[in-house]
Structure formats: structure tokens, C-alpha cells
Write an enzyme that holds these catalytic residues in place. Structure first.
Site, PDB file in Angstrom:
ATOM      1  N   HIS A 229      -5.302   5.282  -7.245  1.00  0.00           N
ATOM      2  CA  HIS A 229      -4.138   4.754  -6.529  1.00  0.00           C
ATOM      3  C   HIS A 229      -2.982   4.450  -7.481  1.00  0.00           C
ATOM      4  CE1 HIS A 229      -5.802   0.591  -7.378  1.00  0.00           C
ATOM      5  NE2 HIS A 229      -4.515   0.342  -7.541  1.00  0.00           N
TER       6      HIS A 229
ATOM      7  N   ASP B  45     -11.647   6.128  -6.203  1.00  0.00           N
ATOM      8  CA  ASP B  45     -10.440   5.512  -6.765  1.00  0.00           C
ATOM      9  C   ASP B  45     -10.410   5.583  -8.286  1.00  0.00           C
ATOM     10  OD1 ASP B  45      -7.985   4.378  -6.915  1.00  0.00           O
ATOM     11  OD2 ASP B  45      -8.554   2.416  -6.119  1.00  0.00           O
TER      12      ASP B  45
ATOM     13  N   SER C  90      -4.417  -2.935 -12.093  1.00  0.00           N
ATOM     14  CA  SER C  90      -5.252  -1.814 -11.659  1.00  0.00           C
ATOM     15  C   SER C  90      -5.351  -0.753 -12.744  1.00  0.00           C
ATOM     16  CB  SER C  90      -4.676  -1.181 -10.392  1.00  0.00           C
ATOM     17  OG  SER C  90      -4.752  -2.072  -9.309  1.00  0.00           O
TER      18      SER C  90
END
Length: 362
Positions: free
Chosen positions: A100, A131, A214
Site C-alpha cells: 500500500h 501487503d 508503514s
């Protein structure tokens, strides 16, 4: 509460306080090594007082050592619409991050620690189903330091961990917490910037994970990566905002399996994700409550097909886990592996049936 009850409550509370103080006094006497009639030795008192600051200093030095060792392996990744972090995977310039973070982009600007000059990198492969993604620097700078990776089997609840990344664009930031739980199955929301993936065996941590963290590093005090911070839990009572102290990281075992395949094969050839080989949709009952996952299509020769599951069947349970939606079906499958044999319960024409299914691979 009336006045007499209030006074009684206060009296009991005062008695408890006196008892606690007496116990504390006894503990202090025992720690100092004195008897009831003697005075404590000054050297013993000094060593007792010094014990706590010394332990604190040792932990502080551990933090500083790990940060100095690992932070050069954590980078900031700038895509056209996303800002995130990444971890240097090898000395050839490969960097692992979240899918992402890269989104649909192919080219990125990467800033390594202790440098303000961004480097260019290109996408090798993105695997939204877990992911994860790998990008590669166009030019490998001298001294690029690959991270050291740990062992998921050795991750335990209570271990102290550090989260490193670029939260809110603040590069080379570090937060601290513990491993709060292991083996979590978590589904990402696409509306929150995730890929919609359902990921099993995630590491839950109390270390703060904010936007920009992230793809970064969750590190133990041995200086080894044990996970890739991916998302924070949201709290509906806070208007969907992040729930403090509840974050999740993809386990290092999954990170290594996916990254190694991408680097060697250019794609993921063995996902390790269990699958039924169906296309399904969520259905509701007469009260408009979630009631299962209706099978729309069955893959020829797939796991469900071999077990006799047909379009129109509504799956309501996998193993011991109830299935009410597509998401709960994905979460139930995430805790299993291809090749495992598992009971699947479904309804057909108003009757409930259970069959054993040997799971395939997604």
C-alpha cells in the site's frame, strides 16, 4: 451512597493504607538487610538506591545501541501519492516495504538515513494479497547497510521492541513498546489506504505506528527485524481514528518468504495462503444481519470443487470459526495452510452440510 456507608468505606480504605505502609516498611527493612533493632549499613543503602538507576541506564544503552545499528537500514519512500518507509533487504539495493506504500506507482524517491539527497528506485513486484512489495535502487550507494532479520518462532509476548520509520514524514523516527500479542489475523480496509488484504500471524505491538511508519521496521533488542509495521487499529468511538497502543506488523517469516521469491523469480510463486478456489459474496438473513459467504463461482479442479461445494451454497463455518461475511471467511482461511484438511460447513436448499476440504493455494 449515604453518609454512614461513606464513613465505613473511608475507614476500610484507611486501614488498607496503613497495612500497605506497614508492608512497605517491612520490605524496606528486608532490602536493607537490617534486623528490627539494628541500623542499616550505609554501603548497603547506597547500593540499593543505585540499583534502579543502573538498570535504567543499561536499558537506555540497549536502546541507543539498537537504534545506531538498525536505523541506517531504514529508508523513507516517497511515491506520487504516498509516503512510507522501507527496509534495506540486501547489498544489491533491494528494499522491502508495504504494497500500500507503493500503490500503483513504478518509480520512487528513496532517502536513506543520514542523507538528504534522495535516490531513485523502481518497483520489482508488488503483492497486495499480503501487503508486501520490493523496490530496487537504480544506483546502490556505498555503505548501504542491509538489515538483519530475526526468527518469527522466537517472538514472544512481553518482548521490548522499537518501531522505526518516517511517521508523518518525520524520517528516522523511533518509538518504543512491547510485543502485545502474536498470531493475530487482521484485515485491512481499502478505504483506509490499505490493500484490503487479510493477513495471518501478525505481531501486535504497543509501539506507536502512525501514517508513514508503514513498511518500516519493528526491531527487537538484538537489533533484528521481527516484523514490518503495517497498520494501526482504529476505534469507532474516536470517529475511526487510530486506537492508541494497538498496531500490527507483518511477521518476518512472511516478509522473508515473499521478498525472497520476488527477488529470485520477479514475482510470488508460492504465497503460502490457503484457498478454497471459489468466488463468493457476503449475504444477509431476513433480519438483514450477516449470514455467510455465498459461493458464486467454483474453480474447476479446485479445493471446493473436489469436495462437492457448488455455486449457490452459503458457507457458514470453516473449522471451528463462524463465517458471516467474505472478510470473516478470509480471516478463517488465513489461519490455515495449503494442503491442510479442514471441515467446511455450508447451507444448501435450507439444509446444513459439512464436508472435509483439502485446502488449495491462492
Amino acid at each position: 451512597m449515604d453518609a454512614s456507608r461513606t464513613r465505613a468505606f473511608r475507614a476500610r480504605r484507611n486501614l488498607r493504607a496503613v497495612a500497605c505502609l506497614a508492608s512497605l516498611a517491612c520490605c524496606l527493612v528486608l532490602v536493607s538487610g537490617c534486623s528490627g533493632s539494628g541500623a542499616p549499613d550505609k554501603a548497603e543503602v547506597a547500593s540499593t538506591r543505585a540499583a534502579v538507576p543502573m538498570a535504567s541506564n543499561d536499558l537506555e544503552r540497549d536502546f541507543q545501541r539498537v537504534i545506531k545499528d538498525v536505523l541506517p537500514s531504514v529508508v523513507q519512500i516517497q511515491a506520487a501519492r504516498q509516503l512510507g518507509s522501507g527496509v534495506v533487504y540486501d547489498d544489491k539495493g533491494h528494499i522491502v516495504t508495504n504494497a500500500h506504500v507503493v500503490g500503483g506507482e513504478k518509480v520512487f524517491r528513496v532517502t536513506i538515513a543520514n542523507s538528504e539527497e534522495p535516490l531513485t528506485a523502481r518497483l520489482v513486484y508488488s503483492f497486495p494479497e499480503q501487503d508486501l512489495a520490493v523496490i530496487k535502487l537504480d544506483k546502490v550507494p556505498s555503505g548501504l547497510k542491509p538489515a538483519r532479520f530475526g526468527d518469527s518462532q522466537k517472538v514472544e509476548v512481553g518482548q521490548i521492541v522499537l518501531a522505526m520509520g518516517s511517521p508523518l514524514g518525520l524520517s528516522s523516527s523511533v518509538t518504543q513498546g512491547i510485543v502485545s500479542a502474536t498470531g493475530r489475523t487482521v484485515s485491512e480496509g481499502e478505504s483506509d489506504g490499505g490493500t484490503g488484504a487479510t493477513i495471518g500471524n501478525m505481531v501486535q505491538t504497543s509501539a506507536d505506528i502512525n501514517p508513514g511508519n508503514s513498511g518500516g521496521a519493528l526491531v527487537n533488542l538484538d537489533g533484528r527485524i521481527i516484523g514490518i509495521p503495517t497498520l494501526a487499529a482504529t476505534d469507532p468511538d474516536l470517529g475511526g481514528g487510530a486506537a492508541p497502543g494497538i498496531g500490527f506488523a507483518i511477521p518476518v517469516s512472511l516478509v522473508k518468504r515473499v521478498a525472497d521469491q520476488i527477488i529470485k523469480e520477479g514475482k510470488v510463486t508460492n504465497s503460502g495462503r490457503a484457498a478454497l478456489g471459489i468466488t463468493a459474496r457476503s449475504v444477509v438473513d431476513d433480519s438483514f444481519q450477516p449470514a455467510g459467504a455465498a459461493v458464486v463461482r467454483v474453480q474447476n479442479g479446485g479445493a471446493a470443487d473436489k469436495a462437492g461445494i457448488r455455486p449457490g451454497d452459503v458457507i457458514v463455518k470453516v473449522g471451528h470459526q463462524d463465517v458471516t461475511t467474505i472478510t470473516s471467511l478470509a480471516e478463517a482461511l488465513a489461519s490455515h495452510r495449503p494442503g491442510q484438511r479442514i471441515a467446511v460447513t455450508f447451507t444448501r436448499g435450507g439444509a446444513e452440510k459439512t464436508v472435509d476440504v483439502t485446502l488449495g493455494e491462492q
